[in-house]
Design a protein around this motif. Structure first.
Motif: not given
Length: 313
Positions: A237-265
């Motif tokens: 999910m770390a790399f999945a979140g990274l891929a989704v963030s890049r696909l939607l061209r998010l900035d770095v803080p938003d991308s990091r948040a997306i990685v965390f929300t995808g990984a934490t349950r």
């Protein structure tokens, strides 16, 4: 406590494990304490989300789209790929599905902020993520378990958990915010409640771990087999979140948040649902708690690794 909250959480889980092993008779009392403590924790979490901020968060289109895609499309696909490797036990599979199909809404904000992620955006999106997972979870469970689901899941406890852990704390938080906007005493009460976040999280983790550790004995083999599954989920999910963030061209803080929300349950919120299952499925609750133990260790690694995976430009 806020500066050292990760150490506080690890210590709380260690204390819960010790209490559960040394004084197993206390486990039923700790189990009864989970819902009240968790409801208080979610009240304090929601208190940090101004009602007006939720409306503004709904206009953050790309961030919300990324959060919804990574949690409700990508994560279920990852779970589907892992599903055949799970133990055949129905209760174990139910516990894994409950916890891995629901995104976190509490300490994800803390860990994301510690790694330089957009904690405030995650916080504002929390009610939407909660509502979406409660609507979608029954459908996901049916897709994975089919007609077996009708025989084991009663809707009553799910509705009760939604009301007690989500609707009531959210309504009380908004009432507190309204009082704080008009009265000095209301503002002081809101400030005092906000300082209770770390102690309440620690109390929740202690109660959760302490109540479930005594149940490990008869199911240790199946639980041990889940450790690499949960660890692999965090890695993928770390790399999945990274891929989704890049696909939607998010900035770095938003991308990091997306990685965390995808990984934490959402182990703490779905635990009462697992506890409400019939007795012959009691191991599902231990399966959920095991994911918490793996995840907190994983978050300590994430806080250091994600800024390197997503460096500031």
């Amino acid at each position: 406590m806020e500066r050292h909250q990760v150490a506080v959480y690890v210590a709380a889980m260690a204390a819960g494990a010790l209490v559960g092993l040394v004084v197993p008779a206390i486990a039923p009392g700790l189990e009864r304490a989970i819902n009240p403590v968790l409801a208080a924790l979610l009240y304090v979490t929601f208190l940090q989300v101004p009602a007006a901020e939720i409306g503004r968060s709904l206009r953050a289109g790309r961030f919300l789209a990324a959060a919804l895609v990574v949690n409700f499309l990508v994560a279920p696909l990852v779970v589907a790929a892992m599903f055949t490797f799970l133990p055949a036990d129905q209760a174990v599979r139910m516990g894994v599905l409950l916890v891995l199909l629901t995104p976190c809404v509490d300490y994800v904000i803390v860990f994301s902020s510690m790694a330089g992620g957009s904690g405030q955006r995650l916080l504002a999106a929390t009610p939407l993520l909660l509502l979406a997972q409660m609507i979608l979870l029954p459908g996901y469970l049916y897709l994975f378990m089919g007609s077996e689901l009708a025989a084991i899941v009663e809707p009553g406890p799910f509705v009760e958990a939604f009301l007690v852990l989500i609707v009531i704390p959210l309504a009380l938080a908004w009432l507190t915010q309204a009082s704080a906007a008009r009265r000095t005493t209301g503002r002081k009460a809101a400030d005092a409640a906000s300082t209770a976040m770390v102690p309440l999280m620690a109390a929740t983790l202690l109660a959760v771990v302490g109540s479930q550790v005594p149940k490990l004995d008869d199911n240790l083999a199946d639980i041990t087999r889940l450790l690499p599954v949960y660890a692999l989920f965090l890695l993928v999910m770390a790399f999945a979140g990274l891929a989704v963030s890049r696909l939607l061209r998010l900035d770095v803080p938003d991308s990091r948040a997306i990685v965390f929300t995808g990984a934490t349950r959402n182990s703490l919120v779905v635990l009462p649902l697992a506890l409400a299952l019939p007795d012959h499925l009691a191991i599902a609750a231990v399966v959920v708690v095991t994911q918490t133990l793996v995840e907190v260790i994983g978050m300590v690694i994430y806080v250091r690794a994600i800024p390197r995976l997503l460096p500031a430009r």
